[in-house]
Design a protein around this motif. Structure first.
Motif, PDB file in Angstrom:
ATOM      1  N   GLN A 168      -0.625  -2.038   1.803  1.00 48.81           N
ATOM      2  CA  GLN A 168      -0.966  -0.717   2.330  1.00 48.81           C
ATOM      3  C   GLN A 168      -2.329  -0.282   1.821  1.00 48.81           C
ATOM      4  N   TYR A 187       1.173  -1.066   8.894  1.00 51.77           N
ATOM      5  CA  TYR A 187       0.435   0.018   8.265  1.00 51.77           C
ATOM      6  C   TYR A 187      -0.698   0.402   9.207  1.00 51.77           C
ATOM      7  N   LYS A 232      -4.116   7.785   7.619  1.00 55.95           N
ATOM      8  CA  LYS A 232      -3.354   6.539   7.547  1.00 55.95           C
ATOM      9  C   LYS A 232      -1.871   6.846   7.512  1.00 55.95           C
ATOM     10  N   PHE A 286       1.786   4.986   6.249  1.00 53.02           N
ATOM     11  CA  PHE A 286       2.487   3.868   5.618  1.00 53.02           C
ATOM     12  C   PHE A 286       3.990   4.000   5.844  1.00 53.02           C
TER      13      PHE A 286
END
Lengths: 114, 112
Positions: A100, B32, B49, B51
């Protein structure tokens, strides 16, 4: 700002000549990457490094080599430049390791191969 | 095959209007997901972003994105566009360790 610089920022060269692009970071991050950006393709990974002297190929590695002899510098070499390597080249670093990850990008190098 | 697609090459929007940029991916699991923006002559800047967790993600510059597993999408939105939002936007996905795959990009033009 992840402290990434690229040099040169612009370069014009001739077909068949070797070219080396430099990426320098100031914060000792482990992972570094080289991408090329071309219209209609987004960014494509050329090579990446996960430590000093540890490198691996990306999606478009043919005609390119890399070296990382110290943490802060990641060099991309076009062994014998071709017109198809005219592109904008971006270096990136990964602040956090692991899948990630977030990557931070340098300002880019515009390369024209005549 | 793993892939990321941005269906719109170019979008023109009026200043003050809303903006939505599409991103779809093909993958057997949840990847991701990232959105980057590139202003003319500049490098890429991370907008946001995803996750895991809350599927609506807030980013910088007033942008947000929503992850929809059923549609394999991660669309970027902004309720009111400013002239400074004119740029190229890239969706990016991590399928495998340490490797980002980018979409081809969407260029946004903002008209007065």
């Amino acid at each position: 700002d992840a402290g990434i610089t690229q040099s040169p920022r612009h370069k014009v060269t001739e077909t068949g000549t070797p070219v080396t692009l430099r990426c320098h970071q100031t914060e000792n991050h482990r992972y570094m990457y080289w991408y090329r950006q071309d219209p209609g393709h987004g960014l494509r990974l050329i090579h990446y490094s996960y430590g000093v002297k540890d490198t691996d190929k990306g999606e478009v590695s043919d005609g390119y080599s890399v070296s990382r002899s110290k943490t802060e510098d990641f060099l991309l070499t076009l062994e014998s430049a071709t017109s198809s390597q005219t592109s904008v080249y971006f270096c990136a670093i990964s602040v956090a390791g692991g899948i990630q990850e977030t990557q931070y990008f340098g300002p880019g190098t515009r390369l024209l191969v005549l | 095959a793993q892939s990321v697609t941005q269906p719109d090459i170019h979008i023109t929007v009026s200043e003050g209007a809303s903006l939505e940029l599409r991103c779809n991916y093909s993958y057997g699991a949840t990847p991701y997901l990232f959105w980057y923006v590139q202003s003319p002559g500049q490098g890429l800047q991370l907008l946001l972003k995803y996750f895991s967790g809350d599927t609506l993600v807030q980013g910088i510059k007033g942008f947000e994105a929503e992850f929809k597993r059923s549609q394999s999408s991660f669309n970027l939105r902004k309720p009111s566009v400013h002239w400074s939002d004119a740029a190229e936007y890239f969706c990016a996905v991590v399928f495998n360790d340490y490797k980002l795959s980018f979409g081809a990009g969407t260029t946004v033009t903002v008209r007065a």
